[in-house]
Design a protein around this motif. Structure first.
Motif, PDB file in Angstrom:
ATOM      1  N   ARG B 230      51.126  33.377  45.134  1.00  0.00           N
ATOM      2  CA  ARG B 230      50.776  31.962  45.001  1.00  0.00           C
ATOM      3  C   ARG B 230      49.367  31.798  44.430  1.00  0.00           C
ATOM      4  N   GLU B 231      49.007  32.632  43.448  1.00  0.00           N
ATOM      5  CA  GLU B 231      47.615  32.650  43.009  1.00  0.00           C
ATOM      6  C   GLU B 231      47.350  31.988  41.664  1.00  0.00           C
ATOM      7  N   ALA B 232      48.262  32.118  40.711  1.00  0.00           N
ATOM      8  CA  ALA B 232      47.903  31.745  39.340  1.00  0.00           C
ATOM      9  C   ALA B 232      49.066  31.049  38.638  1.00  0.00           C
ATOM     10  N   ILE B 233      48.747  29.979  37.912  1.00  0.00           N
ATOM     11  CA  ILE B 233      49.760  29.249  37.144  1.00  0.00           C
ATOM     12  C   ILE B 233      49.205  28.943  35.754  1.00  0.00           C
ATOM     13  N   ASN B 251      43.814  28.739  38.511  1.00  0.00           N
ATOM     14  CA  ASN B 251      43.898  29.178  39.898  1.00  0.00           C
ATOM     15  C   ASN B 251      44.782  28.229  40.712  1.00  0.00           C
ATOM     16  N   SER B 252      45.639  28.796  41.537  1.00  0.00           N
ATOM     17  CA  SER B 252      46.424  27.952  42.441  1.00  0.00           C
ATOM     18  C   SER B 252      46.338  28.446  43.873  1.00  0.00           C
ATOM     19  N   SER B 253      45.364  29.312  44.126  1.00  0.00           N
ATOM     20  CA  SER B 253      45.207  29.888  45.451  1.00  0.00           C
ATOM     21  C   SER B 253      44.279  29.022  46.291  1.00  0.00           C
ATOM     22  N   ALA B 254      44.794  28.524  47.409  1.00  0.00           N
ATOM     23  CA  ALA B 254      43.966  27.693  48.285  1.00  0.00           C
ATOM     24  C   ALA B 254      42.895  28.537  48.977  1.00  0.00           C
ATOM     25  N   SER B 255      43.158  29.826  49.127  1.00  0.00           N
ATOM     26  CA  SER B 255      42.212  30.671  49.858  1.00  0.00           C
ATOM     27  C   SER B 255      41.087  31.196  48.964  1.00  0.00           C
ATOM     28  N   GLN B 256      41.242  31.040  47.643  1.00  0.00           N
ATOM     29  CA  GLN B 256      40.202  31.529  46.734  1.00  0.00           C
ATOM     30  C   GLN B 256      39.828  30.427  45.743  1.00  0.00           C
ATOM     31  N   PRO B 257      39.247  29.343  46.229  1.00  0.00           N
ATOM     32  CA  PRO B 257      38.954  28.219  45.324  1.00  0.00           C
ATOM     33  C   PRO B 257      37.893  28.592  44.294  1.00  0.00           C
ATOM     34  N   GLY B 258      37.934  27.890  43.175  1.00  0.00           N
ATOM     35  CA  GLY B 258      36.895  28.060  42.165  1.00  0.00           C
ATOM     36  C   GLY B 258      37.125  29.194  41.191  1.00  0.00           C
ATOM     37  N   LYS B 259      38.249  29.888  41.292  1.00  0.00           N
ATOM     38  CA  LYS B 259      38.489  31.040  40.417  1.00  0.00           C
ATOM     39  C   LYS B 259      39.131  30.610  39.097  1.00  0.00           C
ATOM     40  N   LEU B 260      39.006  31.509  38.136  1.00  0.00           N
ATOM     41  CA  LEU B 260      39.731  31.379  36.874  1.00  0.00           C
ATOM     42  C   LEU B 260      40.221  32.787  36.546  1.00  0.00           C
ATOM     43  N   TRP B 261      41.528  32.958  36.412  1.00  0.00           N
ATOM     44  CA  TRP B 261      42.118  34.294  36.411  1.00  0.00           C
ATOM     45  C   TRP B 261      42.362  34.824  35.003  1.00  0.00           C
ATOM     46  N   PHE B 262      42.361  36.144  34.931  1.00  0.00           N
ATOM     47  CA  PHE B 262      42.578  36.844  33.671  1.00  0.00           C
ATOM     48  C   PHE B 262      43.462  38.068  33.926  1.00  0.00           C
ATOM     49  N   SER B 263      44.325  38.388  32.974  1.00  0.00           N
ATOM     50  CA  SER B 263      45.123  39.610  33.056  1.00  0.00           C
ATOM     51  C   SER B 263      45.409  40.107  31.643  1.00  0.00           C
ATOM     52  N   ASP B 271      54.316  44.928  31.689  1.00  0.00           N
ATOM     53  CA  ASP B 271      53.444  45.274  32.802  1.00  0.00           C
ATOM     54  C   ASP B 271      52.082  44.629  32.578  1.00  0.00           C
ATOM     55  N   TRP B 272      51.521  44.050  33.619  1.00  0.00           N
ATOM     56  CA  TRP B 272      50.249  43.337  33.502  1.00  0.00           C
ATOM     57  C   TRP B 272      49.267  43.860  34.532  1.00  0.00           C
ATOM     58  N   THR B 273      47.993  43.867  34.169  1.00  0.00           N
ATOM     59  CA  THR B 273      46.974  44.289  35.121  1.00  0.00           C
ATOM     60  C   THR B 273      46.884  43.276  36.256  1.00  0.00           C
ATOM     61  N   ALA B 274      46.355  43.724  37.383  1.00  0.00           N
ATOM     62  CA  ALA B 274      46.148  42.807  38.507  1.00  0.00           C
ATOM     63  C   ALA B 274      45.198  41.691  38.084  1.00  0.00           C
ATOM     64  N   LEU B 275      45.371  40.526  38.684  1.00  0.00           N
ATOM     65  CA  LEU B 275      44.515  39.393  38.328  1.00  0.00           C
ATOM     66  C   LEU B 275      43.062  39.721  38.619  1.00  0.00           C
ATOM     67  N   GLU B 276      42.194  39.385  37.665  1.00  0.00           N
ATOM     68  CA  GLU B 276      40.757  39.501  37.924  1.00  0.00           C
ATOM     69  C   GLU B 276      40.108  38.157  37.615  1.00  0.00           C
ATOM     70  N   ALA B 277      39.098  37.825  38.409  1.00  0.00           N
ATOM     71  CA  ALA B 277      38.457  36.524  38.254  1.00  0.00           C
ATOM     72  C   ALA B 277      37.359  36.606  37.197  1.00  0.00           C
ATOM     73  N   LEU B 278      37.301  35.594  36.337  1.00  0.00           N
ATOM     74  CA  LEU B 278      36.197  35.504  35.387  1.00  0.00           C
ATOM     75  C   LEU B 278      34.942  35.065  36.132  1.00  0.00           C
ATOM     76  N   THR B 279      33.817  35.182  35.462  1.00  0.00           N
ATOM     77  CA  THR B 279      32.567  34.720  36.077  1.00  0.00           C
ATOM     78  C   THR B 279      32.456  33.197  36.012  1.00  0.00           C
ATOM     79  N   ALA B 322      31.376  41.213  27.885  1.00  0.00           N
ATOM     80  CA  ALA B 322      32.356  40.622  28.796  1.00  0.00           C
ATOM     81  C   ALA B 322      31.829  39.325  29.393  1.00  0.00           C
ATOM     82  N   ALA B 323      30.541  39.037  29.132  1.00  0.00           N
ATOM     83  CA  ALA B 323      29.932  37.849  29.739  1.00  0.00           C
ATOM     84  C   ALA B 323      30.257  36.593  28.934  1.00  0.00           C
ATOM     85  N   TRP B 324      30.232  35.470  29.623  1.00  0.00           N
ATOM     86  CA  TRP B 324      30.508  34.181  28.991  1.00  0.00           C
ATOM     87  C   TRP B 324      29.216  33.388  28.856  1.00  0.00           C
TER      88      TRP B 324
END
Lengths: 208, 388
Positions: B230-233, B251-263, B271-279, B322-324
């Motif tokens: 239930r993390e990413a849409i 992000n759609s995870s209530a337990s990890q607010p403020g994230k933006l996911w990348f894979s 096959d996809w890498t595990a979700l990682e959060a951007l800065t 890798a920085a934004w």
């Protein structure tokens, strides 16, 4: 194709509605004229416009299309309850329940995102799923479960001909309403309805 | 052996021979890599903005845009008396690039049309997504028969005349559970074989991102799961090379607010890498990304806040880092206006001349269009703040 032909789609939805109504209501207790009247009433409700659309638009909007195996099962139950035509054996029904439950457990939790594995994706072009179904059908044939063997084969043929909107084999094999119904025949205690000519053994397992 | 027994065996043999022999051959997708002009040294920096959705409906949302073959821009959105009301329809209009004028607003899809053509009751429409596929425009959108947006299903209609008229609406079956809850938001990619890779997501029970592979007839032939749980849409898909892709997700995870996911995909798309959060921060809100240079020089437009959608900002990432770097802020909420989450659902289109068209929901009442050229982007990059 059913998906391209509104009349056939509507009739298929009507058939599902009649099946559920005759299974949930004590239709088999009615005289033949009463049963016909029930079917006519359901047909009118399903096929005539309610508000803006025919009734079957609403049913289909909520539940989608029925799987091919479910349609076979509904047909068999209707014939058994109302006309005492027995298309499957008690042992066959037990096997059907077990297969349906196993398929539902394999399909729904994973399709709804439980893990990274998506069992639903196996239904698009995976030969192993069809091979497994072929083996199950042959097993049913060996055990003389002809209804089940023909139902599964019919689902495979319908999939190859793309007779439903879906292009996924799973949608030809099972659907949530079918799983509910098949579980009801397992879990719910039999009622005391008596269908003339139906053996007590079969009635116990199929009456709702 | 009885005739029935023999007949059933024959049915099984013929049936499965037919079924197995008619299985479609699925090929691993190889992406078409679009090319953009990257130098425009003659022009002056230019940034123009306008509200383009008119006043036909009280609320509008979820805009998307495509560059037509002649270079014009066709934008789609949905509107109604409110977001989930029964009178929502899909609207569209075209920006004529020759004279920079907008066409009249057209209602291209109504729920009545979709109900009539899919033979289902339809309660509301939403989230149009468009693709230029050869001479055709493919318009995907969601429809709901019962419940909220989590009950959505995807529909497809094709136009062969640049969007003037639309063909029959086709329902895509993408979930075994009464086809509930598959939605679209972001643009598809084309493969070299003519398949379409459509980013989609689920919201019923699980909230996860996936990709649908469609053949040239618009039939789903495969699907690939990017995330689960239930993390990413709302995956935003970009090609990393011809056979791999990267995806940014809301992000759609209530337990990890403020994230933006990348894979990043590893085995083609399987096959996809595990979700990682951007800065970068993001308040469970839609994002949009374009590729300036393959594979990783990117522009990302988003709400730059962990909980509120009170701005529309743009960040840049170079191939070497890798920085934004935050490069521009298109909107900042005015404190006196009491509108919750006034800016959302950005969609950034890079046209083949190397310029940019940004569309987003403006205070729910309008779709705002911001045009900026490459010279303006270079100026933004030159005056941007530090990387984060």
């Amino acid at each position: 194709m059913i998906s391209a032909t509104p009349l056939l789609t509507g009739l298929a939805t009507l058939f599902v509605c009649i099946a559920w109504a005759t299974l949930l209501l004590p239709v088999s207790r009615l005289p033949p004229a009463g049963r016909v009247l029930v079917v006519v009433i359901i047909a009118l409700l399903v096929m005539l416009p309610l508000a803006d659309y025919p009734g079957w638009y609403y049913v289909r909007g909520v539940f989608g299309d029925s799987s091919v195996i479910a349609l076979f099962f509904y047909l068999a139950l209707i014939l058994q309850q109302n006309f005492s035509w027995q298309l499957f054996q008690e042992d066959e029904l037990v096997l059907l329940r077990r297969l349906a439950l196993a398929a539902a457990i394999l399909l729904y939790p994973f399709a709804l995102g439980l893990t990274q594995f998506d069992s639903y994706s196996l239904g698009y072009s995976n030969p192993w799923l069809l091979t497994a179904l072929c083996i199950i059908s042959l097993f049913c044939w060996l055990r003389k479960y002809y209804f089940l063997a023909v139902s599964i084969t019919a689902a495979a043929i319908a999939f190859s001909l793309q007779l439903l909107e879906s292009h996924n084999l799973w949608d030809y094999l099972l659907d949530p309403l079918f799983i509910v119904l098949i579980m009801l025949t397992w879990l719910r205690p039999p009622l005391s309805r008596v269908t003339p000519g139906t053996t007590a053994h079969v009635r116990q397992s199929t009456d709702l | 052996m009885t005739a029935i027994r023999l007949g059933v065996l024959l049915v099984i043999a013929c049936g499965f021979t037919l079924a197995i022999s008619s299985l479609p051959e699925i090929q691993k997708p190889a992406f078409v890599i679009p090319e953009y002009r990257t130098s425009d040294q003659d022009s002056e920096p230019l940034l123009e903005e306008a509200l383009i959705s008119g006043n036909l409906t009280r609320e509008v949302h979820s805009s998307t845009a495509i560059e037509l073959i002649n270079g014009d821009i066709r934008v789609f959105w949905y509107g109604g008396s409110r977001e989930g009301s029964k009178d929502t329809s899909i609207y569209s209009r075209v920006l004529n690039r020759a004279d920079n004028s907008w066409s009249d607003i057209e209602k291209v899809m109504t729920r009545q049309t979709v109900a009539r053509e899919t033979h289902r009751y339809i309660r509301k429409l939403g989230n149009p997504v468009a693709l230029v596929n050869g001479d055709e425009i493919w318009l995907f959108f969601v429809s709901v028969s019962v419940g909220g947006w989590a009950g959505s299903a995807i529909n497809l209609s094709v136009s062969e005349d640049n969007g003037s008229t639309w063909g029959p609406v086709k329902r895509l079956i993408s979930s075994p559970f009464m086809n509930l809850s598959t939605l679209v938001k972001n643009a598809p990619l084309l493969t070299e074989k003519g398949d379409v890779i459509l980013p989609a997501y689920h919201e019923f029970l699980g909230k996860f991102a996936e990709l649908l592979q469609l053949d040239s007839s618009g039939n789903i032939t495969n699907k690939y799961r990017i995330s689960h749980g239930r993390e990413a849409i709302q995956p935003f898909l970009l090609p990393a090379d011809t056979t791999h892709a990267i995806a940014f997700m809301r992000n759609s995870s209530a337990s990890q607010p403020g994230k933006l996911w990348f894979s990043r995909s590893q085995d083609n798309l399987a096959d996809w890498t595990a979700l990682e959060a951007l800065t970068l921060l993001n308040p469970d809100a839609a994002i949009t990304v374009v590729q300036l240079n393959m594979p990783d020089e990117l522009l990302l437009v988003f709400n730059n806040h962990p909980t509120e959608k009170e701005d529309i900002s743009m960040a840049h990432r170079s191939n070497s880092s890798a920085a934004w770097q935050l490069v521009y802020r298109f909107e900042t909420a005015v404190g006196s206006e009491n509108i919750h989450n006034p800016f959302s659902y950005p969609f950034l289109l890079q046209t083949h001349d190397g310029n940019f068209h940004l569309f987003y929901t403006w205070k729910r009442e309008h779709i705002k269009h911001v045009y900026f050229n490459r010279a303006a982007l270079l100026e933004m990059l030159a005056t941007a703040g530090p990387e984060s």
